[in-house]
Design an enzyme around this catalytic site. Structure first.
Site, PDB file in Angstrom:
ATOM      1  NE  ARG A 111       4.430  -6.835 -11.086  1.00  0.00           N
ATOM      2  CZ  ARG A 111       3.423  -6.293 -10.409  1.00  0.00           C
ATOM      3  NH1 ARG A 111       2.366  -5.839 -11.045  1.00  0.00           N
ATOM      4  NH2 ARG A 111       3.477  -6.218  -9.094  1.00  0.00           N
TER       5      ARG A 111
ATOM      6  CE  LYS B 181      -3.007   2.442   6.996  1.00  0.00           C
ATOM      7  NZ  LYS B 181      -4.384   2.230   6.483  1.00  0.00           N
TER       8      LYS B 181
ATOM      9  N   GLY C  35       7.150  -4.891  -3.949  1.00  0.00           N
ATOM     10  CA  GLY C  35       6.638  -3.621  -3.460  1.00  0.00           C
ATOM     11  C   GLY C  35       7.630  -2.475  -3.559  1.00  0.00           C
TER      12      GLY C  35
ATOM     13  N   GLY D 148       2.425  -8.403  -2.458  1.00  0.00           N
ATOM     14  CA  GLY D 148       1.329  -8.903  -1.627  1.00  0.00           C
ATOM     15  C   GLY D 148       1.349 -10.407  -1.489  1.00  0.00           C
TER      16      GLY D 148
END
Length: 416
Positions: free
Chosen positions: A52, A219, A373, A396
């Protein structure tokens, strides 16, 4: 959803430019307990993945080369906001500051003072010369950051003449340093943020076909909006990971003790029906690696998707699924991947994620976009990160953009 104004359009010479970067990087090494932030309190800590920081270099270098006085703002981790104190030395940005200095090849001063209550921060900024770079301490030390408090945003803005957001990874957060500050300063998109948005938007609008998306993770509820959006635009959607079991349950099969979200079985049924109506091929795993417990030394078996034992759980896709998914990936001209196929952190359950990573990397004729992610972690684990087209720095935020949701950090800049 493309940012309206780029930092390349701004006259930054001699200006104080507040730059929101995403230096929320992993650290390792011992921390001392004395002091308040800074080098004393993070003695021995080092950045273990500077991806990053490297991603922000083009914007920082552009500003330095054009004579700006650069004030960097970032968060690190999830400190308890309040009075900055010795209880949270592990959240100091000092290691990130040192890593940036090494990469940039010039001094970067960490301003450790409290920007609301001490004069030292403002004095240091007033003493800056053109091309200087400083970094504020962890912005999440302040309650006003996550609350997007207007007065805190105003205080932050008062440090600068211009604002640049180059933190795509936090663009989905309506915080003071990502959205609120843009109310008080001329605001621009950094080079990284603009590239992230352009890549993802172009993929959704103009992707060469076949367009194949691969989704994994735990999920269905976390990615339901993404699934719904992708069904509208992709030719094939491959679903693995724990989220697949809710779809398996929707097809009427027993999933044993595997992860399943009962409240999402009926919506998953609707998604299967929608995929059929949209002529989107939605593929689920045809077999699984199952285990008697969630552990690296668990007893394992390979079973068909419709034959999961009642006392076992699926922790990875099986070999037949690996072959099926890899064959589909090989046909693609555009690939979007977000989420692992299993618990790839454990050696017995890494084969599915590795097979997908290898297949994506091997298709050098396709444009491959990795949605941040765990998919990025998997590529790095298997040494394949250099063999894909684009890796997003914001999992995200990337998924929210793909879903079609508004990103406060982008909205604050203005859109075309």
């Amino acid at each position: 959803m493309t940012p309206q104004k780029s930092v390349t359009e701004a006259d930054v010479g001699g200006k104080r430019v507040l730059v929101r970067v995403d230096f929320n990087v992993p650290l390792s090494g011992a921390h001392s307990t004395d002091g308040v932030g800074g080098s004393d309190s993070t003695r021995g800590a080092v950045v273990t993945d500077d991806t990053r920081i490297r991603a922000a270099l083009p914007t920082i270098r552009h500003l330095v080369e054009h004579g700006a006085r650069v004030i960097l703002v970032s968060h690190l981790g999830r400190p308890i906001a309040g009075e900055r104190g010795a209880a949270q030395p592990e959240f100091s940005l000092s290691p990130a500051c040192r890593a940036l200095e090494a990469l940039l090849g010039r001094e970067v001063k960490l301003l450790e003072g409290n920007l609301e209550h001490e004069a030292s921060v403002r004095e240091a900024i007033e003493a800056m010369s053109d091309g200087d770079v400083v970094m504020l301490e962890n912005i999440r030390f302040y309650p006003g950051e996550k609350n997007n408090d207007p007065e805190f945003a105003r205080a932050l803005a008062s440090l600068a003449d211009l604002y640049v957001n180059d933190a795509f990874g936090t663009a989905h957060r309506a915080h003071a340093s990502t959205a609120g500050v843009a109310e008080f300063l001329p605001a621009y998109a950094g080079l990284l943020l603009a590239r992230e948005v352009d890549t993802l938007v172009t993929m959704l609008r103009d992707a060469p076909t076949p367009f194949i998306a691969i989704l994994g993770g735990s999920k269905v509820s976390d990615k339901f909006g993404v699934i719904e959006r992708l069904i509208d635009v992709v030719d094939t959607l491959l679903i693995g990971g724990g989220m697949a079991f809710t779809f398996v349950a929707a097809k009427g099969y027993d999933v044993g003790t595997s992860l399943v979200e009962p409240d999402w079985v009926e919506p998953a049924t609707r998604m299967l029906e929608k995929a059929a109506q949209k002529d989107c091929e939605l593929l689920l795993p045809v077999d699984y690696v199952v285990a008697d417990r969630f552990a690296e030394d668990a007893a394992t078996r390979i079973v068909a998707a419709e034959e999961i034992p009642v006392d076992m759980m699926g922790l990875d896709i099986g070999p037949a699924s690996c072959e099926l998914f890899a064959a589909k990936i090989a046909e693609a001209q555009t690939i979007f991947w977000n989420g692992p196929m299993g618990v790839f952190e454990m050696a017995p359950f890494e084969a599915g994620t590795k097979a997908v990573a290898v297949a994506v990397a091997a298709n050098d004729e396709a444009t491959s976009v990795i949605g941040g992610g765990d998919s990025v972690a998997a590529l790095k684990k298997f040494g394949l990160e250099e063999q894909v087209t684009f890796i997003s720095t914001g999992g995200g935020a990337a998924m929210k953009l793909v879903e079609g949701a508004a990103l406060p950090g982008l909205s604050a800049l203005g859109e075309v």
